[in-house]
Each structure stands twice: as C-alpha cells, then as structure tokens.
Design an enzyme around this catalytic site. Structure first.
Site, mmCIF file in Angstrom:
data_model
loop_
_atom_site.group_PDB
_atom_site.id
_atom_site.type_symbol
_atom_site.label_atom_id
_atom_site.label_comp_id
_atom_site.label_asym_id
_atom_site.label_seq_id
_atom_site.Cartn_x
_atom_site.Cartn_y
_atom_site.Cartn_z
ATOM 1 N N HIS A 119 -83.089 93.141 -30.352
ATOM 2 C CA HIS A 119 -82.171 94.197 -29.868
ATOM 3 C C HIS A 119 -82.790 95.574 -30.035
ATOM 4 O O HIS A 119 -82.829 96.388 -29.104
ATOM 5 C CB HIS A 119 -80.848 94.122 -30.656
ATOM 6 N N GLU A 120 -83.299 95.853 -31.230
ATOM 7 C CA GLU A 120 -83.849 97.200 -31.494
ATOM 8 C C GLU A 120 -85.037 97.505 -30.596
ATOM 9 O O GLU A 120 -85.208 98.641 -30.135
ATOM 10 C CB GLU A 120 -84.242 97.323 -32.970
ATOM 11 N N HIS A 123 -84.121 99.095 -27.433
ATOM 12 C CA HIS A 123 -84.025 100.567 -27.508
ATOM 13 C C HIS A 123 -85.420 101.185 -27.481
ATOM 14 O O HIS A 123 -85.635 102.184 -26.802
ATOM 15 C CB HIS A 123 -83.339 100.987 -28.819
ATOM 16 N N HIS A 129 -77.184 100.751 -25.102
ATOM 17 C CA HIS A 129 -76.303 99.591 -25.321
ATOM 18 C C HIS A 129 -75.656 99.122 -24.029
ATOM 19 O O HIS A 129 -75.447 99.888 -23.100
ATOM 20 C CB HIS A 129 -75.233 99.972 -26.351
#
Lengths: 168, 76
Positions: A119-120, A123, A129
């Site tokens: 997930h990170e 970014h 998101h």
C-alpha cells in the site's frame, strides 16, 4: 479515485530502494523479502523496475520508527496509524516509514508487513487513497493471505494510468 | 428563538480525537472553508460509504478506531 494533485510521478522507470533499518519483530531476511515482494506488486503490472542499493541515496528510502521519527509527522503508538509514505519527488519523496510501535508480522495475527508495504509503495509511486472497498489503496488495513494476494483491478488501472502497462 | 439543537453528547471517542482524525485525514483544504464538525463528519462518511448523518454514530466511530495508513484521504 484520486491521485495526488498534478499527479506527481517518477520520470524514470528504474528506481532504487534502500532499507535503512529493521524492526525487531521479524528476521531481517523476512523484512527484505516482504519489501521486495511488495515492490513486485507494482513492477509486475508496469514498466517500473526496482533495484536495491546499500550505499548512498536512493529513490525510495524505507525505515521503521516510532513517534517523532524525523519527518515532522509523528506516529501515534500501537494501533491507529501503521505507516505513511511520500509522493514521488526528490529528497523525502518516495520514502516509506513504518510505525515500529506496531507488531509487524508475516502471518495474520498481527499487522502484515507485506500488505502495508505494498500500500505505502502505491503512495511512493504517486497514488492517493481509493474509496473502493477491497482496493489495495483503501486507507483502512484489513488482512488477507499475502501468499494469494492479487493486485485489485482499481489499483492496477490507476497505476497503469500513471506508468503504462508492463511491456510484453 | 428556535432552541439550538444540543450537540450530541459524543460517544466514548471525545470530540478532540474526532477533530484530530478529521484534521489528519480529511483536512480543510481552503482557508475560506468554515465547515462545522457535522459537515466534516459527513465528508468522511461519504468517503467510506457510510450513512451520511453528520453524527458520530457507531459505524463512524468504528472506522475511526481502525488501523490505517497515515496519509490523508482527500488530496490536498
């Protein structure tokens, strides 16, 4: 869904990453492996390629820290915020930080490092998101078996919108 | 004068914590914006596909307590 305004993205497809330190919760080689597999989630569907470096600066710097850990964005102890990452750019851009007040794990009883790292790194590559339930870029953590993880359609479409598809 | 509706007594999560959550994940993007806490809770409820009540109901409180990423949910 959204991407960061102006959609900052890396202007190159070969990116370097460096693991600055380790959590005491897992053997180092498990951390190395989780980070590598989390990056592969994105390199498997785009032209991006990641190379690990051990010296000097790298595009994505990965570290574990607690409370205030040097970026003016303190963690909050166990629970709550698990990690954060910075959008593409020089310096801290692309870096990912993990809250070492969490109990990091490889199995489902605690917080799964592979899932949070994947997930990170979304970014770190320019994704914001998603509010699509089940998307990897959904902000709330939920466990799933990392062995059978497959990048959801919403995330795949968004990252390929930024970097294109993986050349066949 | 109409009696002002009494602000709901906040559940176990106190108002400060709710405001801290909204400031971190649903930051007010323009100085000109002067949103009430109810309006800001509605924005969060819309993002998470909850019933949009503007109140700190049980499902909204549940979301606030869940482990999550530290990045905001609305792009600055």
């Amino acid at each position: 869904y959204q991407t960061f305004p102006g959609t900052p993205k890396w202007k190159k497809t070969h990116l370097t990453y460096k693991i600055l330190n380790y959590t005491p919760d897992l053997p180092r080689r498990k951390v190395d492996d989780a980070i590598k597999r989390a990056l592969m989630v994105w390199s498997d569907v785009t032209p991006l390629q990641f190379r690990r470096v051990h010296m000097g600066r790298s595009d994505l710097e990965i570290k574990f820290g607690i409370r205030e850990h040097g970026d003016g964005n303190p963690f909050d102890g166990p629970g709550g915020t698990l990690a954060h990452a910075f959008k593409p750019g020089p310096g801290i851009g692309g870096d990912a930080h993990f809250d070492d007040d969490e109990k990091w794990s490889e199995v489902n009883k605690d917080i799964n490092l592979f899932l949070v790292a994947a997930h990170e790194f979304g970014h770190s590559l320019g994704l914001d998101h998603s509010n699509v339930h089940g998307a990897l870029m959904y902000p709330l953590y939920s466990y799933e078996n990392p062995e059978t993880f497959k990048l959801p359609e919403d995330d795949r479409r968004r990252i390929q919108k930024l970097y294109g598809k993986k050349p066949s | 004068f109409p009696v002002q509706p009494k602000t709901e007594s906040w559940n176990s999560i106190d108002l400060e914590k709710v405001k801290g959550y909204l400031d971190k994940f649903f930051p007010i993007l323009a100085k000109t914006q002067n949103l009430s806490i109810e309006e800001r809770i509605k924005e969060m409820q819309r993002f998470f596909h909850l019933t949009v009540t503007g109140k700190l109901d049980t499902e909204t409180e549940g979301i606030i307590k869940m482990p999550r990423c530290g990045m905001p949910d609305v792009a600055k």
